[in-house]
Scaffold this active site. Structure first.
Site, short mmCIF file in Angstrom:
data_model
loop_
_atom_site.label_atom_id
_atom_site.label_comp_id
_atom_site.label_asym_id
_atom_site.label_seq_id
_atom_site.Cartn_x
_atom_site.Cartn_y
_atom_site.Cartn_z
N GLU A 60 22.51 17.18 9.22
CA GLU A 60 23.52 17.55 10.23
C GLU A 60 24.75 18.15 9.55
O GLU A 60 25.33 19.11 10.04
CB GLU A 60 23.91 16.33 11.08
CG GLU A 60 22.75 15.62 11.75
CD GLU A 60 21.81 16.52 12.52
OE1 GLU A 60 22.24 17.58 13.03
OE2 GLU A 60 20.60 16.19 12.60
N GLU A 75 24.40 18.24 15.41
CA GLU A 75 25.39 18.78 14.49
C GLU A 75 26.65 19.35 15.14
O GLU A 75 27.27 20.26 14.57
CB GLU A 75 24.73 19.90 13.67
CG GLU A 75 24.39 21.19 14.45
CD GLU A 75 22.95 21.25 14.97
OE1 GLU A 75 22.34 20.18 15.14
OE2 GLU A 75 22.47 22.37 15.24
N GLY A 87 17.04 12.83 16.87
CA GLY A 87 17.53 12.11 15.70
C GLY A 87 19.04 12.16 15.59
O GLY A 87 19.70 11.15 15.41
N1 ARG Z 1 19.95 20.39 16.33
C1 ARG Z 1 19.49 19.02 16.24
C2 ARG Z 1 18.99 18.83 14.83
O1 ARG Z 1 19.71 18.56 13.97
C3 ARG Z 1 18.43 18.67 17.21
C4 ARG Z 1 18.82 18.76 18.64
C5 ARG Z 1 17.66 18.76 19.51
N2 ARG Z 1 18.01 18.66 20.88
C6 ARG Z 1 17.18 18.94 21.86
N3 ARG Z 1 17.56 18.78 23.06
N4 ARG Z 1 15.98 19.38 21.68
O2 ARG Z 1 17.90 19.08 14.47
ZN ZN Z 2 18.73 20.46 12.76
#
Ligand code: ARG
Ligand code: ZN
Length: 864
Positions: A297, A263, A260
């Site tokens: 985010e 961050e 989606g």
């Molecule tokens: N940290 C991101 C979020 O806001 C998702 C990133 C996921 N990336 C991945 N390669 N699985 O939730």
């Molecule tokens: Zn997240």
């Protein structure tokens, strides 16, 4: 390779400062890295330094300014090992990478002429050699050099510090990120982008420039996103006391993005569907999703970035917490009840299934082969429920104090779930050891409640048992600390206050369950009360209490908690569909009466009424039964909906027309709520023959996407005569807009007819099929597998076969996207009849054909 939580060791080296210089180009990019290394906690003198690195071609390597002879280092497909380092030193490397060939969309990749990064979880190692683990945090200085015409905009983390022209005519930009940041939060974006911005001053007096960047043709649809950033920033100041900490906050919309959004420090990168919005192309639900993801985010800047993770097992520490924060953001800005209902719908429709299936895992897993497979509903949504329970147990004020403590104690650190609980334990004085089991135990707890009323003594007794079923690798479960919100209603429909006594802590409206069985008495009750349990869905559990239809019908009217009024209707409908009531006719009548009253209630929030009209979907029903008889569930659902539509045709029509003026408004809450209820009414009316004309008229005259798509969905769902012409008109109108085209494809792929298998096969052979674009893959195959039980579970197995046939090819392109689709088989073991064997054979047929670690891991777990 299995990574285990128990094997965690602090890093042998730290990288205190990182300088990167990129010579950017779509085909060939050169990355120069300068790492300032110092020995870490588990440094052993003389031990080699092993850095992660994948698909990198080494051009140069030097230590402390001296080229390193080949004998001092070794390279393989996953790492660079350097020997003979003693004490602090500077390692410099130069690597060549190929963004345009990167279809995995991890690391640095190209999308429509832009260069973009995605590093979480382990993508940074595809950019340069590094200690690619979240507990290695560095200060960063990044120089981007590129052709000015093709890459006029050059963005990276932190603050812009310098820019200019190079001798060879290219230009450059330098960015500094002073905050200690792990490499999974690294980002750069380069290309032909337009930006809109707004300057504001934070509560702490820092001047900040917020900006949204998008392709020139999309920039006109970014205004709402810019407003949403400001709302998120202010909300985090007010509700959590968190302020922003850089001079700029940039977000960028890109069309090719696996998840989606992301961050990255000061430079959030988004799937375009969570930024772009205007009334002609985005539904009201899209607007809300944009605001929520932007909030999510943004909130990570504290819950994730300032306080980051010690290791990937702690993923829910940032994701569960940040989902809780984004849920509260939406609840504070819009309808709290409606938000809660929608979150619970997702949790029960999807997370409960995950927790009951072959892929069940704890919110904090203890081992993984591929961490990308743990960005799940369990980590995100159940993780958020755990935080919500903590909030319920402690109350807003103490919870806020616990959060302040957590941020203060762990700022600039890589933290664990224990650190989070320790902060809340410290401010509340509570022992949270039992509560911590929520992070460790997989499976959805089941509460069984029996009651008894002794009229002589005026005593009402509740007996509450908890049980968590076995899950893969966890045969036996311990009792959890479960906050059970409740109320007892008297004959007059008012809550009764009665003194409670028993073996559990009972505080006015909350029972704290800690043991397998509890017995609680309430004395001084002149009549048997009507109990209401788990208000607000305060605990993510299944609740088994033998309500009669009459009791549920009454709860739907008198319960003070809006969520539980909705829940009473869901229970009633579920019981009718699954035929669990002793008197099915009485149950159906109770449901019909309650819905009729709601439709007559012009004072009720129309969005809430619409939620009540949305009876349990297939996933939610399937979750309630031990064996999934697909045909029986689908038939029972359709049968009931048809009957209810007949019962209320007049009311539905009245509301539909009466709300027309209000629905013609803009993006204000009342107008959105009116559109939601109108489209819900339309969905019901479209079941009744002469009413197709209504959907057709709405489609023909719609001025906003919510109404256009709502009408088109009805035409498609009920196979109206005008269906094909309407689909074609919609497709042509938006053929140049990939996001709206995805909506059209979703309608086609999710059409609830067995022949949708053939329709999807045709789409896969058409120009619309672009397997390198994750949104497109999800629109066609994801919608088919997750939103179309009729076709996906087709009795001849053609649906399973269709999906399986695509997986090897998709896996070779983008393993994360392929793995998500493979996960659609998570409940195969509960399928009834021949479908179970068909699904099983389909999965076995994939053995050996899925080469990525992502898919190989999932397939092994599905077949275990
Ligand atoms: N940290 C991101 C979020 O806001 C998702 C990133 C996921 N990336 C991945 N390669 N699985 O939730
Ligand atoms: Zn997240």
């Amino acid at each position: 390779r299995i990574v285990r939580l128990a094997d965690y060791r602090p890093p042998a080296w730290r990288i205190v400062r990182t300088e990167l210089a990129f010579d950017l180009d779509l085909d060939d990019t050169v990355v120069a890295a300068r790492l300032e290394l110092t020995p870490g906690e588990s440094y052993a003198p003389g031990a080699p330094l092993r850095l992660d690195g994948e698909e990198l071609a080494l051009l140069d390597i030097a230590v402390d300014g001296q080229p390193l002879p080949p004998a001092r280092y070794a390279l393989d497909g996953e790492s660079l090992t350097v020997h003979g380092l003693v004490g602090p030193c500077v390692l410099e490397t130069r690597a060549r990478i190929h963004p345009a060939r990167n279809t995995r969309l991890e690391g640095l990749y190209a999308s429509r002429g832009l260069l973009i990064t995605q590093c979480e979880a382990e993508g940074f190692r595809r950019i340069t050699w590094f200690l690619d683990r979240p507990d290695v945090m560095s200060a960063w200085r990044v120089t981007l050099r590129a052709d000015r015409a093709r890459f006029p905009v050059l963005l990276a983390n932190g603050n812009p510090v310098e820019r200019g022209t190079l001798d060879d005519g290219r230009h450059y930009a330098v960015w500094e990120n002073p905050h200690a940041t792990p490499c999974y939060l690294f980002a750069l974006v380069a290309g032909r982008l337009e930006g809109i911005h707004r300057d504001l001053v934070t509560a702490e007096g820092r001047a900040v420039r917020l900006a949204v960047w998008a392709a020139p043709e999309d920039i006109g649809r970014c205004g709402f996103a810019l407003d949403a950033i400001e709302r998120a920033l202010r909300w985090d100041e007010q509700r959590f006391g968190r302020t922003y900490d850089l001079d700029v906050f940039n977000i960028v919309a890109v069309q090719d993005f696996t998840m989606g959004a992301m961050e990255n420090k000061g430079l959030n990168i988004f799937n375009a569907r969570y930024i772009l919005a205007d009334p002609d192309t985005a539904t009201d639900a899209d607007y809300l999703a944009v605001e929520s993801v932007i909030g999510h985010e943004y909130f990570h800047n504290w819950s994730g970035n300032r306080v980051t993770l010690r290791d990937w097992f702690q993923l829910a520490l940032k994701e569960g917490l940040t989902v809780f924060r984004d849920q509260e953001f939406t609840a504070d800005l819009h309808s709290r009840a409606v938000k809660r209902i929608e979150d619970v719908r997702l949790l029960r429709g999807r997370q409960f299934a995950e927790d009951a299936g072959a892929l069940a895992h704890p919110v904090r897993p203890v081992q993984y082969r591929e961490i990308n497979n743990f960005y799940t509903l369990t980590v995100y949504e159940k993780g958020a429920e755990i935080v919500r329970m903590l909030h319920t147990l402690l109350g807003e004020e103490t919870f806020r104090a616990g959060m302040d403590r957590y941020f203060a104690d762990n700022d600039g650190r890589a933290a664990t779930v224990e650190d989070f609980l320790a902060a809340h334990a410290a401010v509340s004085g509570r022992d949270l050891a039992q509560f911590a089991r929520w992070y460790a135990q997989a499976g959805t707890p089941q509460l069984r409640i029996d009651d008894e009323y002794d009229a002589m003594r005026g005593r009402y007794t509740l007996r509450i048992r908890q049980h968590t079923p076995p899950t893969p690798g966890q045969p036996d479960k311990q009792a959890l600390l479960i906050p059970l919100r409740f109320a007892l209603y008297g004959p007059d429909g008012e809550p009764v206050a009665a003194a409670a006594e028993g073996d559990a802590v009972v505080r006015d409206d909350l029972i704290e369950l800690t043991a397998d069985v509890h017995e609680i008495h309430f004395d001084g009750l002149p009549a048997k009360p009507l109990p209401a349990f788990n208000q607000g869905f305060a605990a993510p559990v299944r609740l088994d209490y033998a309500y009669t239809p009459a009791q549920l019908g009454r709860l739907a009217r008198i319960e003070r908690d809006a969520f539980n009024r909705w829940e009473a209707l869901q229970r009633l409908a579920t019981g009718v569909m699954l035929r669990t009531f002793a008197d099915p006719r009485a149950a159906q009548a109770a449901l019909s009466d309650a819905l009729g009253d709601l439709l007559d209630d012009d004072a009720a929030d129309p969005a809430f009424v619409a939620e009540c009209l949305a009876l349990p979907d297939f996933d939610t029903l399937a979750d309630q039964v031990p064996q999934i008889d697909v045909d029986a569930l689908l038939a029972a659902r359709e049968e009931l909906l048809d009957l209810l539509a007949e019962d209320h045709a007049d009311r539905l029509e009245r509301r539909y027309h009466a709300l027309a003026d209000l629905a013609a408004g803009g993006l204000d809450g009342p107008a959105m709520a009116a559109r939601t209820l109108r489209n819900a009414c339309l969905g019901w009316l479209a079941r009744l023959d002469p009413h197709e004309a209504l959907a057709q008229r709405q489609f023909d005259t719609a001025t906003v996407m919510t109404d256009r798509l709502g009408a088109l969905r009805c035409l498609v769902r009920f196979d109206a005569p005008g269906k094909d012409a309407a689909l074609a008109a919609f497709r042509e109108r938006y053929r140049h807009d990939p996001l709206v085209t995805d909506k059209w494809l979703t309608l086609v792929a999710a059409r609830p007819q067995p022949e949708a298998v053939e329709d999807v096969r045709a789409l896969l052979a058409s120009d619309w099929w672009t397997p390198t674009n994750p949104n497109r893959v999800r629109a066609i195959l994801g919608s088919f597998a997750r939103m179309n039980p009729v076709a996906f579970h087709r009795a001849d197995g053609a649906g399973y076969a269709l999906l399986a046939a695509q997986l090897p090819g998709l896996d070779a392109i983008n393993p994360q996207v392929a793995a998500r689709l493979l996960g659609s088989f998570e409940s195969w073991q509960r399928l009834a009849g021949p479908r179970r064997a068909l699904a099983h054979d389909t999965l076995r047929g994939l053995d050996g054909k899925l080469t990525s670690r992502d898919c190989a891991d999932l397939l092994a777990r599905l077949l275990a």
